[in-house]
Design an enzyme around this catalytic site. Structure first.
Site, PDB file in Angstrom:
ATOM      1  N   VAL A  54      25.711  -2.782  62.983  1.00 15.97           N
ATOM      2  CA  VAL A  54      27.170  -2.810  62.893  1.00 15.97           C
ATOM      3  C   VAL A  54      27.770  -2.611  64.277  1.00 15.97           C
ATOM      4  O   VAL A  54      27.329  -1.747  65.039  1.00 15.97           O
ATOM      5  CB  VAL A  54      27.677  -1.711  61.943  1.00 15.97           C
ATOM      6  CG1 VAL A  54      29.201  -1.694  61.890  1.00 15.97           C
ATOM      7  CG2 VAL A  54      27.085  -1.906  60.553  1.00 15.97           C
ATOM      8  N   LEU A  55      28.785  -3.427  64.603  1.00 12.56           N
ATOM      9  CA  LEU A  55      29.463  -3.300  65.892  1.00 12.56           C
ATOM     10  C   LEU A  55      30.956  -3.510  65.702  1.00 12.56           C
ATOM     11  O   LEU A  55      31.391  -4.491  65.107  1.00 12.56           O
ATOM     12  CB  LEU A  55      28.939  -4.345  66.888  1.00 12.56           C
ATOM     13  CG  LEU A  55      29.704  -4.439  68.213  1.00 12.56           C
ATOM     14  CD1 LEU A  55      29.457  -3.178  69.048  1.00 12.56           C
ATOM     15  CD2 LEU A  55      29.316  -5.678  68.993  1.00 12.56           C
ATOM     16  N   ASP A  85      27.295  -8.547  55.242  1.00 16.23           N
ATOM     17  CA  ASP A  85      28.401  -8.641  56.188  1.00 16.23           C
ATOM     18  C   ASP A  85      29.687  -8.771  55.373  1.00 16.23           C
ATOM     19  O   ASP A  85      29.650  -8.937  54.144  1.00 16.23           O
ATOM     20  CB  ASP A  85      28.213  -9.844  57.119  1.00 16.23           C
ATOM     21  CG  ASP A  85      28.954  -9.679  58.444  1.00 16.23           C
ATOM     22  OD1 ASP A  85      28.284  -9.441  59.468  1.00 16.23           O
ATOM     23  OD2 ASP A  85      30.194  -9.783  58.461  1.00 16.23           O
ATOM     24  N   GLU A 129      29.854  -3.705  77.875  1.00 18.06           N
ATOM     25  CA  GLU A 129      29.966  -4.007  76.441  1.00 18.06           C
ATOM     26  C   GLU A 129      31.379  -4.359  75.996  1.00 18.06           C
ATOM     27  O   GLU A 129      31.576  -4.782  74.852  1.00 18.06           O
ATOM     28  CB  GLU A 129      29.430  -2.848  75.595  1.00 18.06           C
ATOM     29  CG  GLU A 129      30.292  -1.606  75.543  1.00 18.06           C
ATOM     30  CD  GLU A 129      30.025  -0.622  76.666  1.00 18.06           C
ATOM     31  OE1 GLU A 129      30.544   0.506  76.594  1.00 18.06           O
ATOM     32  OE2 GLU A 129      29.299  -0.982  77.625  1.00 18.06           O
ATOM     33  N   LYS A 150      22.580   1.902  82.394  1.00 18.33           N
ATOM     34  CA  LYS A 150      23.040   2.883  81.408  1.00 18.33           C
ATOM     35  C   LYS A 150      24.173   3.737  81.966  1.00 18.33           C
ATOM     36  O   LYS A 150      24.414   3.794  83.169  1.00 18.33           O
ATOM     37  CB  LYS A 150      21.881   3.769  80.956  1.00 18.33           C
ATOM     38  CG  LYS A 150      20.831   3.029  80.134  1.00 18.33           C
ATOM     39  CD  LYS A 150      21.425   2.321  78.916  1.00 18.33           C
ATOM     40  CE  LYS A 150      21.944   3.256  77.863  1.00 18.33           C
ATOM     41  NZ  LYS A 150      22.568   2.549  76.714  1.00 18.33           N
ATOM     42  N   ARG A 189      14.878  -0.433  83.017  1.00 12.76           N
ATOM     43  CA  ARG A 189      15.629  -1.569  83.545  1.00 12.76           C
ATOM     44  C   ARG A 189      16.228  -1.229  84.915  1.00 12.76           C
ATOM     45  O   ARG A 189      16.283  -0.072  85.314  1.00 12.76           O
ATOM     46  CB  ARG A 189      16.744  -1.959  82.570  1.00 12.76           C
ATOM     47  CG  ARG A 189      16.267  -2.551  81.272  1.00 12.76           C
ATOM     48  CD  ARG A 189      17.382  -2.700  80.250  1.00 12.76           C
ATOM     49  NE  ARG A 189      17.781  -1.424  79.675  1.00 12.76           N
ATOM     50  CZ  ARG A 189      18.695  -1.265  78.727  1.00 12.76           C
ATOM     51  NH1 ARG A 189      19.310  -2.339  78.245  1.00 12.76           N
ATOM     52  NH2 ARG A 189      18.992  -0.075  78.243  1.00 12.76           N
ATOM     53  N   TYR A 232      26.765  -0.270  81.352  1.00 14.75           N
ATOM     54  CA  TYR A 232      27.083   0.056  79.960  1.00 14.75           C
ATOM     55  C   TYR A 232      27.631   1.478  79.923  1.00 14.75           C
ATOM     56  O   TYR A 232      27.104   2.380  80.593  1.00 14.75           O
ATOM     57  CB  TYR A 232      25.827  -0.024  79.081  1.00 14.75           C
ATOM     58  CG  TYR A 232      25.365  -1.428  78.781  1.00 14.75           C
ATOM     59  CD1 TYR A 232      26.157  -2.299  78.040  1.00 14.75           C
ATOM     60  CD2 TYR A 232      24.126  -1.882  79.231  1.00 14.75           C
ATOM     61  CE1 TYR A 232      25.727  -3.591  77.765  1.00 14.75           C
ATOM     62  CE2 TYR A 232      23.691  -3.178  78.956  1.00 14.75           C
ATOM     63  CZ  TYR A 232      24.502  -4.024  78.226  1.00 14.75           C
ATOM     64  OH  TYR A 232      24.091  -5.297  77.950  1.00 14.75           O
ATOM     65  N   HIS A 240      29.603   2.831  76.588  1.00 13.82           N
ATOM     66  CA  HIS A 240      29.617   3.302  75.196  1.00 13.82           C
ATOM     67  C   HIS A 240      30.382   4.621  75.062  1.00 13.82           C
ATOM     68  O   HIS A 240      29.900   5.597  74.489  1.00 13.82           O
ATOM     69  CB  HIS A 240      28.181   3.460  74.675  1.00 13.82           C
ATOM     70  CG  HIS A 240      27.390   2.185  74.700  1.00 13.82           C
ATOM     71  ND1 HIS A 240      27.710   1.093  73.913  1.00 13.82           N
ATOM     72  CD2 HIS A 240      26.302   1.812  75.432  1.00 13.82           C
ATOM     73  CE1 HIS A 240      26.853   0.117  74.156  1.00 13.82           C
ATOM     74  NE2 HIS A 240      26.000   0.516  75.066  1.00 13.82           N
ATOM     75  N   ARG A 275      30.834 -16.202  58.516  1.00 16.25           N
ATOM     76  CA  ARG A 275      29.578 -15.872  59.175  1.00 16.25           C
ATOM     77  C   ARG A 275      28.412 -15.975  58.194  1.00 16.25           C
ATOM     78  O   ARG A 275      27.337 -16.474  58.536  1.00 16.25           O
ATOM     79  CB  ARG A 275      29.648 -14.460  59.771  1.00 16.25           C
ATOM     80  CG  ARG A 275      28.396 -14.015  60.522  1.00 16.25           C
ATOM     81  CD  ARG A 275      28.158 -14.872  61.734  1.00 16.25           C
ATOM     82  NE  ARG A 275      26.941 -14.449  62.451  1.00 16.25           N
ATOM     83  CZ  ARG A 275      26.448 -15.081  63.504  1.00 16.25           C
ATOM     84  NH1 ARG A 275      27.060 -16.151  63.995  1.00 16.25           N
ATOM     85  NH2 ARG A 275      25.347 -14.660  64.091  1.00 16.25           N
ATOM     86  N   SER A 280      21.781  -7.184  72.826  1.00 19.69           N
ATOM     87  CA  SER A 280      21.809  -7.201  71.359  1.00 19.69           C
ATOM     88  C   SER A 280      20.699  -8.083  70.819  1.00 19.69           C
ATOM     89  O   SER A 280      20.089  -7.777  69.784  1.00 19.69           O
ATOM     90  CB  SER A 280      23.171  -7.703  70.867  1.00 19.69           C
ATOM     91  OG  SER A 280      24.196  -6.807  71.222  1.00 19.69           O
ATOM     92  N   ASP A 326      24.138   4.252  69.779  1.00 17.47           N
ATOM     93  CA  ASP A 326      24.825   4.596  71.025  1.00 17.47           C
ATOM     94  C   ASP A 326      26.342   4.497  70.896  1.00 17.47           C
ATOM     95  O   ASP A 326      27.080   4.938  71.773  1.00 17.47           O
ATOM     96  CB  ASP A 326      24.327   3.755  72.203  1.00 17.47           C
ATOM     97  CG  ASP A 326      24.316   2.269  71.915  1.00 17.47           C
ATOM     98  OD1 ASP A 326      24.815   1.862  70.852  1.00 17.47           O
ATOM     99  OD2 ASP A 326      23.799   1.511  72.755  1.00 17.47           O
ATOM    100  N   ASN A 361      18.521   3.451  73.881  1.00 17.80           N
ATOM    101  CA  ASN A 361      18.302   2.390  74.879  1.00 17.80           C
ATOM    102  C   ASN A 361      17.055   1.600  74.507  1.00 17.80           C
ATOM    103  O   ASN A 361      16.106   1.482  75.289  1.00 17.80           O
ATOM    104  CB  ASN A 361      18.189   2.972  76.295  1.00 17.80           C
ATOM    105  CG  ASN A 361      17.031   3.946  76.459  1.00 17.80           C
ATOM    106  OD1 ASN A 361      16.662   4.649  75.534  1.00 17.80           O
ATOM    107  ND2 ASN A 361      16.450   3.982  77.650  1.00 17.80           N
ATOM    108  N   MET A 362      17.066   1.039  73.318  1.00 18.95           N
ATOM    109  CA  MET A 362      15.908   0.297  72.828  1.00 18.95           C
ATOM    110  C   MET A 362      15.410  -0.753  73.822  1.00 18.95           C
ATOM    111  O   MET A 362      14.207  -0.838  74.095  1.00 18.95           O
ATOM    112  CB  MET A 362      16.227  -0.355  71.477  1.00 18.95           C
ATOM    113  CG  MET A 362      16.355   0.615  70.334  1.00 18.95           C
ATOM    114  SD  MET A 362      16.880  -0.187  68.798  1.00 18.95           S
ATOM    115  CE  MET A 362      15.484  -1.275  68.498  1.00 18.95           C
TER     116      MET A 362
END
Length: 369
Positions: free
Chosen positions: A239-240, A198, A118, A75, A15, A94, A96, A203, A134, A270, A300-301
């Site tokens: 999960v975030l 979840d 993020e 990144k 990217r 980003y 993280h 949700r 995401s 990450d 970094n998918m």
């Protein structure tokens, strides 16, 4: 303002932090844009594409860091880049940090202003700069999981959607946010049996309304997680906790109950990951086994689909980049508290509370006056 766009140096990262269209807007606003030669090549963007819109193409990356008031990346700064950061320089990327104490300490030592994509929020508390990646990562998690379920890839030898007379794979998605929703759409579209877990009842009601009949929602408590993880062929960790380290929801003893050759894809790796056995991997060496379970932990998918990801990301980030350039970070953040939430480090101060809590470090609010 001088805005610098270096080429990404993280392994297998394709990217770039700005497109020619974003460059044009900055140039029209009276700013200067320095782009490292080849920065856009992984996304199919040539130096000529940037130069046509007024960017200055720079061969030496050191010159970009030395001359730029703001660095726009994708990144987190890599070890080779840390020494190039100047005091007072704005880094917008980003970060993280909650999963990387060393990076946190290194950035504190540079005396820079580090804004994390993020942790920027909008007026509804959503994460507008994290959402597009995401979405990409959620869709990719099923694509990659399906591949590693194949026997030559050390998986169980299962076709995700099955065929007439043979049951499809069972997919467990832990987390019903943006990643989990996009993962469920793809898995369901391929014909898998999908469970989304979840803890947010509202949700789950929403997901139950909009998802197809082969997707079910289940409240995520330890007992239910223990049951469904035994049944799963593919588990997606989605999960975030914004800005914070992921909670470790799946201990190793629970992993040991899974079927041999099952696959786990931890999208939150990450941020530390939700599996005790998660660790970061790369696109060139993406998987490893623990107790016979295939783990995919690429940090970094979205970088693998650089062109799609670059445009998806910059569609969201460019307005913020332009605002930071026009107004300077203090004024822009003072007028937009959501943007101010992006300030993780400010001239030697750790200004993100979840990161400070993760490492037991001192937290100080950002100073914008």
């Amino acid at each position: 303002m001088i805005v610098g766009v270096p080429r990404e140096v993280k392994p297998d990262e394709y990217r770039v932090g700005l497109t020619p269209a974003g460059t044009e807007v900055l140039i029209q606003g009276g700013h200067q844009v320095l782009v490292e030669s080849g920065a856009g090549s992984g996304s199919g963007l040539s130096d000529a594409d940037f130069a046509k819109q007024g960017a200055t193409i720079v061969e030496q990356v050191e010159a970009i860091w030395a001359r730029s008031d703001m660095i726009v990346k994708v990144k987190e700064p890599q070890p080779a880049e840390i020494g190039r950061i100047r005091p007072g320089q704005v880094i917008f990327t980003y970060l993280h940090l909650a999963a990387d104490r060393r990076l946190t300490e290194d950035l504190l030592g540079t005396q820079c202003i580090a804004l994390a994509y993020e942790t920027v929020t909008d007026h509804l508390g959503r994460l507008p700069l994290l959402t597009p990646m995401s979405e990409v990562a959620g869709k990719m998690s099923i694509q990659e999981g399906a591949k590693y379920l194949e026997r030559p890839m050390r998986g169980r030898g299962i076709l995700l959607g099955g065929v007439p007379g043979v049951e499809p794979a069972s997919v467990l998605i832990i987390g019903g946010g943006v990643v989990g929703t996009n993962a469920a759409k793809v898995a369901a579209g391929l014909g898998a049996r999908v469970i989304i877990m979840d803890v947010n009842i509202d949700r789950m009601r929403y997901l139950d309304d909009v998802m197809s009949a082969n997707v079910r929602t289940v409240f995520c408590d330890t007992e239910m997680l223990r049951y469904y993880i035994r049944e799963a062929d593919l588990v997606i960790g989605a999960v975030l906790v914004p800005g914070a380290k992921c909670p470790r929801l799946v201990p190793r003893e629970m992993l040991a109950t899974m079927k041999p050759g099952a696959v786990v894809v931890d999208v939150g790796v990450d941020q530390g990951g939700c599996f005790e056995t998660s660790r970061p991997t790369t696109h060139s060496d993406p998987v490893y086994e623990v107790d016979g379970i295939v783990h995919y932990g690429v940090t970094n998918m979205p970088g693998a689909v650089g062109r799609t990801s670059t445009f998806a990301l910059t569609n969201a980030t460019s307005p913020y980049i332009v605002r930071l350039a026009h107004e300077g970070y203090k004024r822009a953040c003072a007028e937009d508290r959501g943007l101010a939430m992006g300030i993780n480090i400010q001239e030697g101060r750790l200004t993100n509370q979840p990161v400070a809590a993760a490492f037991g470090m001192n937290y100080e609010p950002a100073v914008l006056s």
